[in-house]
Design a protein around this motif. Structure first.
Motif, PDB file in Angstrom:
ATOM      1  N   GLY A   1       0.841  -1.340  -0.070  1.00 30.32           N
ATOM      2  CA  GLY A   1      -0.087  -0.078  -0.045  1.00 30.32           C
ATOM      3  C   GLY A   1       0.736   1.260   0.114  1.00 30.32           C
ATOM      4  O   GLY A   1       1.800   1.335   0.613  1.00 30.32           O
TER       5      GLY A   1
ATOM      6  N   ARG B   1      -5.892  -8.140  -1.518  1.00 26.77           N
ATOM      7  CA  ARG B   1      -5.152  -7.407  -0.747  1.00 26.77           C
ATOM      8  C   ARG B   1      -4.299  -8.096   0.072  1.00 26.77           C
ATOM      9  O   ARG B   1      -3.014  -7.994   0.156  1.00 26.77           O
ATOM     10  CB  ARG B   1      -5.647  -6.308  -0.007  1.00 26.77           C
ATOM     11  CG  ARG B   1      -6.108  -5.321  -0.705  1.00 26.77           C
ATOM     12  CD  ARG B   1      -6.114  -3.926   0.156  1.00 26.77           C
ATOM     13  NE  ARG B   1      -6.764  -2.629  -0.771  1.00 26.77           N
ATOM     14  CZ  ARG B   1      -5.916  -2.225  -1.745  1.00 26.77           C
ATOM     15  NH1 ARG B   1      -4.545  -2.377  -1.802  1.00 26.77           N
ATOM     16  NH2 ARG B   1      -6.455  -1.211  -2.477  1.00 26.77           N
TER      17      ARG B   1
ATOM     18  N   VAL C   1      -8.166  -2.362  -6.444  1.00 31.36           N
ATOM     19  CA  VAL C   1      -6.822  -2.534  -6.213  1.00 31.36           C
ATOM     20  C   VAL C   1      -5.959  -2.291  -7.520  1.00 31.36           C
ATOM     21  O   VAL C   1      -6.335  -2.891  -8.443  1.00 31.36           O
ATOM     22  CB  VAL C   1      -6.781  -4.245  -5.960  1.00 31.36           C
ATOM     23  CG1 VAL C   1      -5.196  -4.284  -5.882  1.00 31.36           C
ATOM     24  CG2 VAL C   1      -7.335  -4.331  -4.414  1.00 31.36           C
TER      25      VAL C   1
ATOM     26  N   ARG D   1      -1.050  -9.336  -3.344  1.00 35.46           N
ATOM     27  CA  ARG D   1       0.406  -8.885  -2.592  1.00 35.46           C
ATOM     28  C   ARG D   1       1.470  -9.879  -2.815  1.00 35.46           C
ATOM     29  O   ARG D   1       2.590  -9.404  -2.915  1.00 35.46           O
ATOM     30  CB  ARG D   1      -0.052  -8.890  -1.319  1.00 35.46           C
ATOM     31  CG  ARG D   1       0.982  -8.964  -0.023  1.00 35.46           C
ATOM     32  CD  ARG D   1       0.697  -9.151   1.375  1.00 35.46           C
ATOM     33  NE  ARG D   1      -0.553  -8.346   1.806  1.00 35.46           N
ATOM     34  CZ  ARG D   1      -0.498  -8.052   2.989  1.00 35.46           C
ATOM     35  NH1 ARG D   1       0.122  -8.435   4.033  1.00 35.46           N
ATOM     36  NH2 ARG D   1      -1.474  -6.963   3.402  1.00 35.46           N
TER      37      ARG D   1
END
Ligand SMILES: *Cc1c(COP(=O)(O)O)cnc(C)c1O
Length: 410
Positions: free
Chosen positions: A56, A248, A77, A253
């Protein structure tokens, strides 16, 4: 709030910490916290804040929020490319043994991706066009997603969102839509029942042809059956955010396909003029399409033309706007090449969504490795030229295409 006001003001006033009128580029890898406890809380989604740019970053967060609110989704995202967004939107819910129903007339990279996924036990059932009937005919207990482009690139077929969404939902399956060529200016697919929207934000969202990126948006409305989508079960507690939370905290990720903060900045900057640009692009495209129809030996494909089979859908779903891409067929490869080379103002390049008019001969470039059947399904023939109209003055574009066609003389 109407479209252009939304682009400037929704979910964005100014940067909270400094009042700067654009969110600055936070060009850093890591963010420190004042205590070990605080960093623990941030890491475990118990406190807002940032830890590491792969997970992030404030510049990217601002871009994601603006796209989520523009599309009326619960979250978004951002990814390193449109292809990353397409890939991860699917892998977030698929596993070996699953099937996807997809349009055969997709962007070449996406067709290749579905072939790559076969090695991981994920099978794609291609249908010539995604409609309620074709989807119903392929749905079975292994189907886990229905995927299509809203306006096929470069076939320019338009999908009837509502009827396909209804059939997908009856089968307990989410409807994932690549809305790159339509943009939120033509339609918010969630209004018509789509569940997940992906964009190659390299294109109209960035708008200037200055950086590669993609974004996934979730409507938050799909009713996941956690017995069927087992991977989502541990995210059940996030309610309507389950899909985004899994992205996320999971595959997005871990694959590491984050977008660079500088790209998020360029995208936010471009986004602010999306409405102005699309107004101009759609108007230029329609005028050019109508003009080119008048030339002997040239056939024109543009969904907002009266004789297009998608004309009615363009009226009901897109408010009459047909997007910025048209294809013309010059009859042969030789003629197509001549026409392209004669153009003064069109840039010969493989991109869409630039400010400049871009042209390409798909058969010899982006579809060079496709089979005859794949090309036909994508509306690609020997004489096809994809014209991605820019914001130049329409009089100049008309004059340029006119001289280019008249000088084909083979
Ligand atoms: C360009 C494009 C993609 C891929 O996006 P990249 O940003 O180039 O990775 C996917 N879908 C459509 C419809 C596109 O036009």
């Amino acid at each position: 709030m109407n479209f252009n006001t939304t682009l400037l003001h929704k979910d964005f006033g100014s940067d909270r910490s400094t009042g700067s009128t654009l969110t600055p580029i936070y060009q850093v890898s890591a963010f420190s916290q004042e205590s070990a406890e605080k960093l623990e809380a941030v890491f475990n989604n118990r406190a807002p804040g940032f830890a590491y740019t792969r997970i992030g970053n404030p510049t990217t967060d601002s871009f994601e929020r603006r796209i989520a609110s523009l599309e009326k989704g619960v979250g978004a995202v951002a990814c390193s490319s449109g292809m990353a967004a397409v890939t991860i939107s699917l892998l977030n819910i698929l596993q070996a043994g699953d099937e996807v129903i997809a349009s055969a007339g997709l962007f070449g990279g996406t067709i290749d991706l579905f072939r790559d996924l076969e090695a991981f036990g994920i099978k794609t059932r291609f249908v010539t066009e995604v409609t309620a009937e074709t989807v119903r005919s392929q749905l079975n207990e292994k189907t886990k997603a229905v995927f299509t482009e809203l306006i096929g690139n470069p076939k320019l077929n338009v999908v009837d969102l509502k009827s396909v969404a209804d059939v997908a939902h009856q089968g307990g399956v989410p409807f994932i839509v690549d809305s790159t060529t339509a943009t939120p200016y033509l339609v918010r697919p969630f209004d018509f029942g789509a569940d997940i929207v992906v964009h190659s934000s390299s294109k109209y969202i960035n708008g200037n042809g200055s950086a590669i990126s993609g974004i996934i948006v979730d409507s938050g409305k799909f009713k996941w059956d956690f017995a069927r989508y087992k991977g989502l079960e541990e995210y059940k507690r996030f309610g309507k955010f389950a899909y985004i939370a899994k992205l996320r905290n999971g595959i997005w990720r871990n694959v590491g396909c984050c977008v660079a903060p500088a790209t998020s900045f360029l995208n936010s900057l471009g986004l602010e003029t999306l409405g102005l640009r699309m107004d101009r692009l759609c108007s230029n495209a329609l005028q050019l399409a109508e003009f080119l129809q008048g030339f002997e030996g040239i056939t024109v494909n543009y969904p907002a033309l009266k004789q297009s089979p998608y004309y009615d859908l363009v009226q009901s779903q897109f408010g009459g706007k047909g997007g910025a891409i048209l294809t013309i067929d010059a009859g042969s490869k030789e003629k197509a090449f001549k026409l392209i080379n004669n153009l003064k103002y069109a840039t010969i390049a493989t991109n869409i969504g630039d400010l400049r008019t871009l042209v390409i001969h798909p058969d010899s470039t982006i579809f060079a490795h496709g089979t005859k059947e794949q090309k036909e399904n994508a509306g690609v023939f020997e004489g096809t030229i994809r014209v991605c109209v820019g914001i130049e003055d329409i009089e100049d574009l008309k004059e340029d295409f006119e001289q280019a066609i008249k000088n084909i003389d083979l």
